[in-house]
Design a protein around this motif. Structure first.
Motif, PDB file in Angstrom:
ATOM      1  N   GLY A 167      28.592  23.147 -32.325  1.00 36.25           N
ATOM      2  CA  GLY A 167      29.224  22.222 -31.377  1.00 36.25           C
ATOM      3  C   GLY A 167      28.370  21.949 -30.153  1.00 36.25           C
ATOM      4  N   SER A 168      27.189  22.573 -30.082  1.00 41.98           N
ATOM      5  CA  SER A 168      26.310  22.397 -28.926  1.00 41.98           C
ATOM      6  C   SER A 168      25.611  21.051 -28.998  1.00 41.98           C
ATOM      7  CB  SER A 168      25.286  23.532 -28.883  1.00 41.98           C
ATOM      8  OG  SER A 168      24.634  23.656 -30.135  1.00 41.98           O
ATOM      9  N   TRP A 169      24.980  20.646 -27.911  1.00 44.68           N
ATOM     10  CA  TRP A 169      24.331  19.330 -27.884  1.00 44.68           C
ATOM     11  C   TRP A 169      23.185  19.317 -26.891  1.00 44.68           C
ATOM     12  CZ3 TRP A 169      28.543  20.878 -25.327  1.00 44.68           C
ATOM     13  CH2 TRP A 169      28.699  20.505 -23.992  1.00 44.68           C
ATOM     14  N   HIS A 170      22.337  18.340 -27.087  1.00 45.01           N
ATOM     15  CA  HIS A 170      21.224  18.106 -26.176  1.00 45.01           C
ATOM     16  C   HIS A 170      21.418  16.768 -25.489  1.00 45.01           C
ATOM     17  CE1 HIS A 170      18.785  21.511 -27.408  1.00 45.01           C
ATOM     18  NE2 HIS A 170      19.098  21.244 -28.664  1.00 45.01           N
ATOM     19  N   MET A 293      38.684  36.003 -27.184  1.00 45.77           N
ATOM     20  CA  MET A 293      37.455  35.400 -27.690  1.00 45.77           C
ATOM     21  C   MET A 293      37.007  34.283 -26.759  1.00 45.77           C
ATOM     22  SD  MET A 293      37.908  35.293 -31.845  1.00 45.77           S
ATOM     23  CE  MET A 293      39.561  34.610 -31.853  1.00 45.77           C
ATOM     24  N   ALA A 294      35.702  34.015 -26.776  1.00 43.71           N
ATOM     25  CA  ALA A 294      35.154  32.968 -25.927  1.00 43.71           C
ATOM     26  C   ALA A 294      34.903  31.710 -26.749  1.00 43.71           C
ATOM     27  CB  ALA A 294      33.845  33.440 -25.306  1.00 43.71           C
ATOM     28  N   ALA A 295      35.368  30.579 -26.241  1.00 43.08           N
ATOM     29  CA  ALA A 295      35.085  29.300 -26.901  1.00 43.08           C
ATOM     30  C   ALA A 295      33.740  28.784 -26.422  1.00 43.08           C
ATOM     31  CB  ALA A 295      36.177  28.295 -26.584  1.00 43.08           C
ATOM     32  N   LEU A 296      32.865  28.457 -27.347  1.00 40.40           N
ATOM     33  CA  LEU A 296      31.596  27.856 -26.957  1.00 40.40           C
ATOM     34  C   LEU A 296      31.831  26.401 -26.551  1.00 40.40           C
ATOM     35  CD1 LEU A 296      30.665  30.408 -28.464  1.00 40.40           C
ATOM     36  CD2 LEU A 296      28.783  29.071 -29.415  1.00 40.40           C
ATOM     37  N   VAL A 303      35.459  23.642 -32.506  1.00 47.84           N
ATOM     38  CA  VAL A 303      35.050  24.610 -31.489  1.00 47.84           C
ATOM     39  C   VAL A 303      34.638  25.897 -32.190  1.00 47.84           C
ATOM     40  CG1 VAL A 303      35.732  25.854 -29.395  1.00 47.84           C
ATOM     41  CG2 VAL A 303      36.745  23.619 -29.900  1.00 47.84           C
ATOM     42  N   ALA A 304      33.464  26.395 -31.833  1.00 44.43           N
ATOM     43  CA  ALA A 304      33.034  27.703 -32.313  1.00 44.43           C
ATOM     44  C   ALA A 304      33.553  28.765 -31.336  1.00 44.43           C
ATOM     45  CB  ALA A 304      31.512  27.762 -32.411  1.00 44.43           C
ATOM     46  N   LEU A 305      34.250  29.753 -31.907  1.00 46.20           N
ATOM     47  CA  LEU A 305      34.789  30.843 -31.075  1.00 46.20           C
ATOM     48  C   LEU A 305      33.975  32.099 -31.335  1.00 46.20           C
ATOM     49  CD1 LEU A 305      38.647  30.409 -31.624  1.00 46.20           C
ATOM     50  CD2 LEU A 305      37.119  29.223 -30.025  1.00 46.20           C
ATOM     51  N   ASP A 306      33.467  32.670 -30.253  1.00 45.89           N
ATOM     52  CA  ASP A 306      32.635  33.871 -30.364  1.00 45.89           C
ATOM     53  C   ASP A 306      33.556  35.084 -30.486  1.00 45.89           C
ATOM     54  OD1 ASP A 306      30.873  35.978 -30.107  1.00 45.89           O
ATOM     55  OD2 ASP A 306      29.686  34.979 -28.550  1.00 45.89           O
ATOM     56  N   ILE A 340      33.690  32.033 -35.398  1.00 47.24           N
ATOM     57  CA  ILE A 340      34.491  31.255 -36.335  1.00 47.24           C
ATOM     58  C   ILE A 340      34.529  29.812 -35.824  1.00 47.24           C
ATOM     59  CG2 ILE A 340      35.862  33.209 -37.146  1.00 47.24           C
ATOM     60  CD1 ILE A 340      38.087  32.276 -35.221  1.00 47.24           C
ATOM     61  N   ARG A 341      34.780  28.881 -36.725  1.00 45.08           N
ATOM     62  CA  ARG A 341      34.703  27.456 -36.362  1.00 45.08           C
ATOM     63  C   ARG A 341      36.041  26.793 -36.684  1.00 45.08           C
ATOM     64  NH1 ARG A 341      31.338  23.422 -39.978  1.00 45.08           N
ATOM     65  NH2 ARG A 341      33.400  23.442 -40.924  1.00 45.08           N
ATOM     66  N   ILE A 342      36.609  26.173 -35.681  1.00 46.58           N
ATOM     67  CA  ILE A 342      37.968  25.628 -35.816  1.00 46.58           C
ATOM     68  C   ILE A 342      37.978  24.135 -35.482  1.00 46.58           C
ATOM     69  CG2 ILE A 342      40.324  25.770 -34.916  1.00 46.58           C
ATOM     70  CD1 ILE A 342      39.790  28.765 -34.484  1.00 46.58           C
ATOM     71  N   SER A 343      38.476  23.341 -36.410  1.00 43.48           N
ATOM     72  CA  SER A 343      38.536  21.886 -36.204  1.00 43.48           C
ATOM     73  C   SER A 343      39.680  21.529 -35.271  1.00 43.48           C
ATOM     74  CB  SER A 343      38.750  21.169 -37.535  1.00 43.48           C
ATOM     75  OG  SER A 343      37.802  21.553 -38.488  1.00 43.48           O
ATOM     76  N   CYS A 344      39.450  20.533 -34.425  1.00 44.49           N
ATOM     77  CA  CYS A 344      40.517  20.007 -33.574  1.00 44.49           C
ATOM     78  C   CYS A 344      41.572  19.338 -34.458  1.00 44.49           C
ATOM     79  CB  CYS A 344      39.944  18.993 -32.598  1.00 44.49           C
ATOM     80  SG  CYS A 344      38.802  19.746 -31.415  1.00 44.49           S
ATOM     81  N   ALA A 345      42.813  19.423 -34.032  1.00 47.94           N
ATOM     82  CA  ALA A 345      43.914  18.925 -34.848  1.00 47.94           C
ATOM     83  C   ALA A 345      45.132  18.723 -33.958  1.00 47.94           C
ATOM     84  CB  ALA A 345      44.228  19.928 -35.961  1.00 47.94           C
TER      85      ALA A 345
END
Lengths: 376, 376
Positions: A167-170, A293-296, A303-306, A340-345
């Motif tokens: 989910g990161s970006w430049h 857990m921390a959301a990246l 969202v990737a959750l650490d 873990i990776r969770i889709s928005c919904a």
């Protein structure tokens, strides 16, 4: 018996593509929340639905093999010429065609370790040789990609901006600089599947005819039409024209063509979806925080959750949630796979996530047992 | 600039796939009768339309990458096991995957001169070498195909039964005998796209696990769903499983999957379509006779009409009909190209054909001028 051609004979007989339907059949019941495939549960524009319903009775006709109308509308949408655009069966299909066009057996291709597996599937599938660099601070690392590409003489360099699975970006400027650092003979595959969700400034300013890059876009994510299987590539007319040499000319389905044309007229729906996704990202972050857990940060519709633990822990958590009817996925390699990776919904599905996560975490506890035990 | 991989670099930059939409844009108006692409204007089952309309709102989900339900229903339909079936993006897509799996650059492939161009496109596209035998009495010639295959050491032998573009067919026993004559190491690609239209006895009796053949089927023809892009192959489980190594796993669109599942429940519609097509064949034959042309016997949803002249004459006739709003096509090579090919369609479209044909024939007369002059 049947003798495959050498490249195919050396490919793995098993593939990593397991859809939620397969998991549902294994579990004997459907998922209550479908949050694993970065689909967009906010759904397509009602105009797209109406257009597809109207087109259903015309399905006896093949779709236009040139996707003429769609190509022209997309060109206007992006301020490029129709010659800069090729429409295909999703980004997945276009990535396969691109690899086929450019990669001969043994040719070097560079990507990030943990980045989009389907791209790797195609590279291997055409006999290319993958070279992978590590993520840096949970983001793809343009300089490392460039360095490795130069080192191995890569023909293709893959980067997704925003990135999947993290989910990161430049910033767009970083991509523009990356292009300037690209070795002669290398092409940047810029996967912008999640572009519509990204903050202003994320999309680089690239001349349509720049021969150093091809950009991939899709209706599967922000437009909520993954099942329609329509994606497109934007690039130099010479490269775009080359797709005609190998593509399945009548392969784009007619109903999908009609649907995405209608979707492109509904900017309000797109803007509303982007806002809903942003709100869902915040809510997923809050659910994560409630569970330690921390959301990246994310510029996508997931969202990737650490988890703060390792890949084995994350795998148990994914399995425990699946057992509770919540489908999510996780990155495939360390160190990304601590997440873990969770889709928005929509909220109804996030409610199920919020309800399931505490007990799933409790069920796997601090133990190292495999998930099968943890589910007892 | 952009350097393509060797195989792609040597492929033609132009392709022969011109859809009716392109011709319509060139003419500046839509065709009044769409009779050229062997589409089925009697249309899909109303059940299929309803299922697709219902699925439109669910298009935010990817389709099941295994096409599990469809595969199982098709297996029951054909009395084979699910392991014998792979679903793909139409026969065109599956032919491409099959060639990719089996053909290395330089490998020999045998087909008939004038048979399905898309198969040839894929063979050339993967570096295979095409060897062509002549039609015999306007039908594909199994013995000539076998002989040539043995002579060149072919890996693939293509035969369509019934045939496109001539509409001719072989008895199923002839295909079974052909299999018995196939050289070791060769695979028969049996394209049965038009199977549902053929007389009883046309479909060979082949054991599902026979490793000498792969059969191609589609929903584009008798089911009237060309735009849905769903085809399937039936073959040995080892070969069928190999498709997983290379196919675009999420490439089959979700709405199409729902539509063809519903279509398969409506055997009455299929039977009605087959009867309508048979009546339309008869009517096309009568129209031909009224215009001094002979209709070739057909086991498909199209009819080849023998103009009694040559390919240049047939081309002028195709162009003259197009100028009058009637889209038809013609075979690509001599001596087949003395014919024009007309798809079966509802009476309203055949009325237009009947009205246009006499004047089209008059307009091109006995002259040898190119069509552009004839249309003045």
């Amino acid at each position: 018996m049947i003798r495959l051609a050498p490249i195919a004979a050396n490919l793995p007989a098993t593939v990593p593509f397991v859809g939620p339907e397969t998991l549902e059949r294994q579990a004997g019941r459907p998922f209550a929340a479908r949050l694993g495939a970065n689909e967009n549960g906010f759904g397509p524009s009602p105009r797209a639905v109406a257009a597809m319903q109207a087109a259903a009775g015309e399905v006896w006709k093949y779709g236009d093999p040139t996707s003429h109308d769609l190509t022209h509308v997309l060109a206007a949408h992006h301020g490029v010429r129709p010659e800069n655009i090729v429409v295909g069966e999703g980004i997945d299909g276009l990535l396969g065609l691109l690899v086929r066009l450019l990669i001969a057996p043994g040719d070097a291709v560079v990507t990030s370790d943990g980045a989009y597996p389907t791209f790797n599937f195609h590279v291997t599938g055409f006999g290319g040789v993958l070279h992978k660099v590590a993520y840096r601070d949970d983001a793809e690392d343009p300089q490392a990609l460039l360095d490795r590409a130069r080192q191995v003489g890569a023909r293709l360099v893959y980067l997704a901006n925003p990135d999947n699975p993290m989910g990161s970006w430049h910033d767009g400027h970083a991509i523009e600089e990356m292009l300037d650092g690209l070795a002669e003979g290398a092409l940047l595959v810029l996967d912008e599947a999640y572009a519509e969700f990204a903050p202003a400034g994320t999309i680089p300013s690239i001349a349509p005819d720049d021969p150093r890059v091809i950009r991939m876009r899709t209706f599967s994510k922000a437009y909520g039409m993954a099942g329609a299987r329509i994606g497109y590539a934007i690039g130099h007319p010479g490269l775009i024209a080359a797709f005609d040499r190998v593509r399945n000319h009548f392969g784009v389905n007619r109903i999908g063509q009609a649907g995405v044309l209608a979707a492109l007229t509904d900017g309000d729906w797109l803007a509303r979806t982007v806002a809903r996704v942003a709100a869902a990202r915040d809510r997923i972050g809050a659910i994560a925080a409630d569970n330690g857990m921390a959301a990246l940060p994310s510029a996508t519709n997931f969202v990737a959750l650490d988890t703060g633990r390792d890949g084995a822990f994350a795998r148990r958590l994914v399995d425990a949630l699946a057992a509770d009817g919540v489908f999510i996925r996780m990155p495939g390699v360390a160190p990304l796979n601590r997440c873990i990776r969770i889709s928005c919904a929509p909220d109804a599905e996030l409610d199920l996530l919020a309800a399931a996560l505490p007990s799933a975490l409790r069920s796997i506890g601090d133990r190292d047992e495999p998930a099968a035990d943890a589910r007892l």
